[in-house]
Design a protein around this motif. Structure first.
Motif, PDB file in Angstrom:
ATOM      1  N   ILE A  80      52.975  44.761  39.068  1.00 14.13           N
ATOM      2  CA  ILE A  80      52.046  43.648  38.941  1.00 14.13           C
ATOM      3  C   ILE A  80      51.848  42.915  40.268  1.00 14.13           C
ATOM      4  O   ILE A  80      50.727  42.620  40.676  1.00 14.13           O
ATOM      5  CB  ILE A  80      52.536  42.654  37.861  1.00 14.13           C
ATOM      6  N   LYS A  81      52.956  42.618  40.952  1.00 12.85           N
ATOM      7  CA  LYS A  81      52.859  41.920  42.240  1.00 12.85           C
ATOM      8  C   LYS A  81      52.069  42.738  43.249  1.00 12.85           C
ATOM      9  O   LYS A  81      51.210  42.215  43.962  1.00 12.85           O
ATOM     10  CB  LYS A  81      54.257  41.630  42.792  1.00 12.85           C
ATOM     11  N   SER A  82      52.373  44.019  43.312  1.00 15.97           N
ATOM     12  CA  SER A  82      51.697  44.885  44.288  1.00 15.97           C
ATOM     13  C   SER A  82      50.207  44.965  43.995  1.00 15.97           C
ATOM     14  O   SER A  82      49.382  44.937  44.911  1.00 15.97           O
ATOM     15  CB  SER A  82      52.312  46.286  44.256  1.00 15.97           C
ATOM     16  N   GLY A  83      49.850  45.067  42.718  1.00 21.71           N
ATOM     17  CA  GLY A  83      48.437  45.118  42.355  1.00 21.71           C
ATOM     18  C   GLY A  83      47.715  43.842  42.731  1.00 21.71           C
ATOM     19  O   GLY A  83      46.604  43.873  43.267  1.00 21.71           O
ATOM     20  N   ALA A  84      48.374  42.696  42.466  1.00 19.39           N
ATOM     21  CA  ALA A  84      47.773  41.401  42.805  1.00 19.39           C
ATOM     22  C   ALA A  84      47.624  41.240  44.309  1.00 19.39           C
ATOM     23  O   ALA A  84      46.604  40.747  44.797  1.00 19.39           O
ATOM     24  CB  ALA A  84      48.625  40.269  42.225  1.00 19.39           C
ATOM     25  N   HIS A  85      48.628  41.673  45.068  1.00 21.83           N
ATOM     26  CA  HIS A  85      48.566  41.577  46.528  1.00 21.83           C
ATOM     27  C   HIS A  85      47.462  42.477  47.089  1.00 21.83           C
ATOM     28  O   HIS A  85      46.785  42.112  48.045  1.00 21.83           O
ATOM     29  CB  HIS A  85      49.911  41.954  47.144  1.00 21.83           C
ATOM     30  N   LEU A  86      47.285  43.649  46.490  1.00 22.92           N
ATOM     31  CA  LEU A  86      46.229  44.552  46.953  1.00 22.92           C
ATOM     32  C   LEU A  86      44.864  43.914  46.749  1.00 22.92           C
ATOM     33  O   LEU A  86      43.998  43.971  47.638  1.00 22.92           O
ATOM     34  CB  LEU A  86      46.310  45.877  46.197  1.00 22.92           C
ATOM     35  N   GLU A  87      44.662  43.298  45.585  1.00 21.37           N
ATOM     36  CA  GLU A  87      43.392  42.624  45.325  1.00 21.37           C
ATOM     37  C   GLU A  87      43.163  41.495  46.324  1.00 21.37           C
ATOM     38  O   GLU A  87      42.066  41.335  46.871  1.00 21.37           O
ATOM     39  CB  GLU A  87      43.372  42.053  43.907  1.00 21.37           C
ATOM     40  N   GLU A  88      44.224  40.708  46.570  1.00 20.08           N
ATOM     41  CA  GLU A  88      44.089  39.551  47.457  1.00 20.08           C
ATOM     42  C   GLU A  88      43.862  39.975  48.904  1.00 20.08           C
ATOM     43  O   GLU A  88      42.990  39.433  49.597  1.00 20.08           O
ATOM     44  CB  GLU A  88      45.339  38.679  47.349  1.00 20.08           C
ATOM     45  N   GLU A  89      44.633  40.940  49.380  1.00 19.30           N
ATOM     46  CA  GLU A  89      44.519  41.349  50.778  1.00 19.30           C
ATOM     47  C   GLU A  89      43.208  42.067  51.057  1.00 19.30           C
ATOM     48  O   GLU A  89      42.602  41.886  52.117  1.00 19.30           O
ATOM     49  CB  GLU A  89      45.699  42.247  51.153  1.00 19.30           C
ATOM     50  N   SER A  90      42.750  42.868  50.108  1.00 20.43           N
ATOM     51  CA  SER A  90      41.512  43.622  50.300  1.00 20.43           C
ATOM     52  C   SER A  90      40.278  42.781  50.010  1.00 20.43           C
ATOM     53  O   SER A  90      39.183  43.079  50.505  1.00 20.43           O
ATOM     54  CB  SER A  90      41.498  44.856  49.396  1.00 20.43           C
ATOM     55  N   GLY A  91      40.455  41.721  49.196  1.00 22.13           N
ATOM     56  CA  GLY A  91      39.298  40.929  48.799  1.00 22.13           C
ATOM     57  C   GLY A  91      38.456  41.620  47.754  1.00 22.13           C
ATOM     58  O   GLY A  91      37.317  41.216  47.491  1.00 22.13           O
ATOM     59  N   ILE A  92      39.007  42.675  47.151  1.00 26.43           N
ATOM     60  CA  ILE A  92      38.279  43.458  46.139  1.00 26.43           C
ATOM     61  C   ILE A  92      38.969  43.259  44.794  1.00 26.43           C
ATOM     62  O   ILE A  92      40.072  43.762  44.580  1.00 26.43           O
ATOM     63  CB  ILE A  92      38.262  44.949  46.506  1.00 26.43           C
ATOM     64  N   PRO A  93      38.363  42.518  43.876  1.00 30.14           N
ATOM     65  CA  PRO A  93      38.996  42.272  42.574  1.00 30.14           C
ATOM     66  C   PRO A  93      38.903  43.498  41.678  1.00 30.14           C
ATOM     67  O   PRO A  93      37.919  44.242  41.727  1.00 30.14           O
ATOM     68  CB  PRO A  93      38.191  41.107  42.006  1.00 30.14           C
ATOM     69  N   LEU A  94      39.937  43.712  40.882  1.00 29.55           N
ATOM     70  CA  LEU A  94      39.899  44.807  39.908  1.00 29.55           C
ATOM     71  C   LEU A  94      38.829  44.545  38.866  1.00 29.55           C
ATOM     72  O   LEU A  94      38.066  45.437  38.502  1.00 29.55           O
ATOM     73  CB  LEU A  94      41.270  44.951  39.233  1.00 29.55           C
ATOM     74  N   HIS A  95      38.766  43.312  38.367  1.00 29.85           N
ATOM     75  CA  HIS A  95      37.758  42.915  37.391  1.00 29.85           C
ATOM     76  C   HIS A  95      37.068  41.642  37.852  1.00 29.85           C
ATOM     77  O   HIS A  95      37.662  40.838  38.573  1.00 29.85           O
ATOM     78  CB  HIS A  95      38.398  42.673  36.015  1.00 29.85           C
ATOM     79  N   SER A  96      35.846  41.448  37.399  1.00 32.16           N
ATOM     80  CA  SER A  96      35.147  40.207  37.682  1.00 32.16           C
ATOM     81  C   SER A  96      35.762  39.087  36.860  1.00 32.16           C
ATOM     82  O   SER A  96      36.510  39.327  35.902  1.00 32.16           O
ATOM     83  CB  SER A  96      33.654  40.342  37.339  1.00 32.16           C
TER      84      SER A  96
END
Length: 301
Positions: A80-96
């Motif tokens: 969960i943490k890694s997924g959230a960090h990936l979204e935050e660092e990339s600026g690309i959300p998994l879902h709107s």
């Protein structure tokens, strides 16, 4: 991506529960890349002709889709943490943000609100909207029956489910659960259907399969793509040995010529009776090659 874009940091948005995501993300920071680290060796995104960033040497993998699929895989694996960090660092959300609200409403059982939100996701196919609404309201119907609110369930069936005009046979089946509680089909009873009503998380999985992949990334998408690549490599391998099931992700699969059978296991002289040969072959596993040479003798490999 078929929905409303969201530039809000992933740690402040909800995956399944916003509070859970905040809790998991507390106290974590994004470190700056270290010069000379493995990050510097990664291929930098390229710009495609259509204006979208792409990754890979062929220029066919869209960066946004690639990151979303990886994030989905991380969440599915429990990172969960890694997924959230990936979204935050990339600026690309998994879902709107709208899809996140929709998912939360489903899990919390806010059926009427979720049907309204469904129409705000950005779906263009009305049949998909109606089919998804049917699944949501069917879950509402079952939960009302579980709570012994038969009149409310009947009202939901008459005024919400039936007007959708979706799956009339299923609507009649649902009505039978109210009209005749003792009714049962040869394979299942209405009581069993009520007890086994899809859990809300299961409903979310079914909705995920129904909605476009641009709205909700399909479960197991990354695994499917990797498996597909491995199967294609195996099928294209000229010398592949069917007994060799080991395949690695670290390198492309390719069997060498040494995989071809080269040692005879048994020789059969020309004068061996055919019945005896057949009996012998019946006892063999079907992983041998039978050859016939110029002297009319048989040999298994």
């Amino acid at each position: 991506m078929g929905g409303v874009e969201d530039d809000e940091p992933a740690s402040k948005r909800m995956k399944l529960s916003s509070e859970e995501l905040r809790r998991l993300s507390n106290g974590s920071t994004i470190k700056e890349p270290v010069a000379g680290s493995s990050r510097d060796l990664m291929a930098r995104p390229l710009q495609s002709e259509g204006g979208e960033e792409v990754v890979g040497s062929k220029g066919v993998i869209k960066k946004v889709e690639f990151v979303r699929i990886i994030a989905k895989a991380l969440y599915s694996l429990g990172y969960i943490k890694s997924g959230a960090h990936l979204e935050e660092e990339s600026g690309i959300p998994l879902h709107s943000s709208v899809v996140n609200v929709f998912m939360r409403q489903i899990l919390e059982g806010n059926w009427d609100e979720s049907v309204v939100t469904l129409r705000n996701i950005g779906l263009t196919d009305e049949r998909t909207v109606k089919s998804a609404s049917f699944l949501i309201l069917e879950q509402k119907f079952f939960e009302l029956l579980d709570e012994e609110k038969a009149m409310d369930a009947l009202n939901t069936l008459r005024t919400e489910i039936a007007p959708l005009g979706v799956n009339d046979s299923r609507v009649r089946e649902l009505s039978s659960y109210i009209v005749s509680p003792s009714y049962c089909s040869p394979t299942r009873s209405p009581k069993q259907d009520t007890v086994r009503a899809r859990s809300r998380s299961k409903l979310l999985e079914e909705l995920q399969k129904l909605l476009p992949a641009t709205v909700m990334v399909p479960e197991g998408r990354l695994e499917h793509l990797v498996e597909q690549a491995l199967v294609l490599q195996r099928d294209a391998c000229m010398f592949h040995n069917s007994l060799d099931k080991e395949m690695s992700l670290y390198s492309d699969h390719q069997c060498g010529r040494d995989q071809i059978p080269s040692q005879a296991l048994q020789n059969f002289a020309q004068k061996v009776p055919i019945m005896m040969l057949e009996n012998c072959l019946e006892k063999m596993e079907f992983n041998v090659i039978l050859s016939k040479n110029a002297s009319e003798s048989f040999r298994s490999w």
